[in-house]
Design a protein around this motif. Structure first.
Motif, short mmCIF file in Angstrom:
data_model
loop_
_atom_site.label_atom_id
_atom_site.label_comp_id
_atom_site.label_asym_id
_atom_site.label_seq_id
_atom_site.Cartn_x
_atom_site.Cartn_y
_atom_site.Cartn_z
N UNK A 78 0.82 -1.21 0.00
CA UNK A 78 0.00 0.00 0.00
C UNK A 78 0.85 1.26 0.00
N UNK A 79 1.73 1.40 0.99
CA UNK A 79 2.51 2.63 1.10
C UNK A 79 3.48 2.78 -0.07
N UNK A 80 4.10 1.69 -0.47
CA UNK A 80 5.01 1.77 -1.60
C UNK A 80 4.32 2.20 -2.88
N UNK A 81 3.09 1.73 -3.08
CA UNK A 81 2.36 2.12 -4.29
C UNK A 81 1.89 3.56 -4.21
N UNK A 82 1.53 4.02 -3.01
CA UNK A 82 1.21 5.43 -2.84
C UNK A 82 2.39 6.30 -3.27
N UNK A 195 7.41 3.35 7.25
CA UNK A 195 7.29 2.57 8.48
C UNK A 195 5.85 2.53 9.00
N UNK A 196 4.92 3.13 8.25
CA UNK A 196 3.52 3.13 8.66
C UNK A 196 2.69 2.42 7.61
N UNK A 197 1.82 1.52 8.05
CA UNK A 197 1.01 0.78 7.10
C UNK A 197 -0.47 1.08 7.19
N UNK A 198 -0.90 1.79 8.24
CA UNK A 198 -2.32 2.04 8.46
C UNK A 198 -2.62 3.52 8.61
N UNK A 199 -1.77 4.24 9.33
CA UNK A 199 -2.07 5.60 9.71
C UNK A 199 -1.25 6.62 8.92
N UNK A 200 -0.74 6.18 7.76
CA UNK A 200 0.15 7.06 6.98
C UNK A 200 -0.55 8.30 6.45
N UNK A 201 -1.88 8.25 6.29
CA UNK A 201 -2.60 9.42 5.80
C UNK A 201 -2.59 10.54 6.83
#
Length: 308
Positions: A78-82, A195-201
């Motif tokens: 998820x974060x990498x694709x963002x 380092x964040x997978x859920x709260x990165x927004x």
């Protein structure tokens, strides 16, 4: 695999970015909702992080010069694709849309109005309605709490920022991340934390507020955010791992904003009531499904001391 746009002309004002993984039909509906936008000042970029065999052919057949399609050679998560989507954005503004969400035909009209009225604003939060997995309008407990306890009451078009907005979001994040329009030169240098997978927004929003950026509110509803039911078959949902990440983020943020003199925001971060409440609501289901260790972890997060 890449199908880049062949559209000629000047650089678009808006990049609509669609990081994709998952349901093909919902992704196609999301794409169609973007194609229904007015004006010629936007471009859609889809970055496919999956392996669904029919997807590249669908985009090739689409043949729309306003659309770019990329498939990652390996899964980025998820974060990498963002962050891959951010790399591809070159327009003045960008939207990181969910691949199962829907723009209403007036979305870009509303956003254009907001950025024209507030030059240089870092973020625009337009009006949102919530839909379920079948596309029906719904009002979940989470969304009701957002609206009634945390979101500004009866707001008209307005601009928020600084400690007041930071404190409010740290009490309860009432934003709908996939619906937000961002100023690209504010977001791209920061990106999403690996380092964040859920709260990165929320982490990105806090980075922007600390940097002095502001948020414009435009209450006209122009976006449907899809809220899926919590999967009871997923043990991971009840391990408490996501809340360990949240606790780390909130405590780090408390120290950070306190150093700026934002004492109310620091207090809100240390208490993080809304995430504690969320954890507590998962305990009965965890017990019913036999996840007793997870239930203890969730209860400890919800009811344990707020500070380190």
């Amino acid at each position: 695999m890449t199908f880049p746009s062949s559209a000629a002309g000047s650089e678009p004002r808006f990049d609509v970015l669609l990081p994709y993984y998952g349901d093909v039909t919902q992704m196609q509906d999301a794409v169609r909702s973007v194609l229904a936008q007015s004006g010629d000042d936007w471009r859609l970029t889809v970055v496919d992080d999956g392996q669904e065999p029919s997807v590249p052919g669908w985009f090739e057949a689409l043949g729309d010069p306003r659309v770019r399609y990329f498939r990652n050679e390996r899964n980025l998560g998820v974060t990498g694709n963002f962050n891959r989507c951010l790399e591809l954005a070159t327009a003045e503004y960008l939207v990181m849309m969910g691949c199962d969400d829907l723009m209403h035909p007036n979305y870009l009209t509303v956003v254009r109005r907001a950025v024209d009225a507030n030059p240089g604003v870092g973020m625009v939060q337009p009006g949102v309605k919530v839909i379920d997995g079948a596309g029906r309008e719904t009002d979940t407990l989470a969304d009701s709490v957002k609206r009634r306890l945390y979101a500004p009451k009866n707001p008209g078009p307005s601009v928020l920022g600084g400690e007041e907005l930071a404190a409010g979001l740290l009490r309860g994040n009432w934003l709908y991340f996939p619906s937000i329009c961002w100023r690209s030169d504010a977001v791209k240098p920061i990106g999403f934390r690996a380092d964040l997978g859920v709260i990165q927004d929320l982490a990105l929003v806090m980075d922007l507020l600390v940097a002095g950026e502001r948020l414009a509110l435009e209450p006209e509803v122009c976006f449907s955010y899809r809220r899926h039911a919590e999967s009871e078959s997923s043990a991971k949902a009840f391990t408490g791992a996501r809340f360990a990440e949240a606790r780390r983020f909130f405590l780090e943020t408390a120290d950070r904003v306190e150093a700026l003199g934002w004492t109310q925001a620091a207090k809100a971060a240390r208490h993080h009531f809304s995430t504690r409440l969320h954890a507590l609501t998962l305990v009965p289901t965890a017990l019913r499904l036999g996840h007793r260790d997870g239930a203890r972890t969730l209860t400890g997060f919800a009811l344990g001391p707020a500070r380190r």
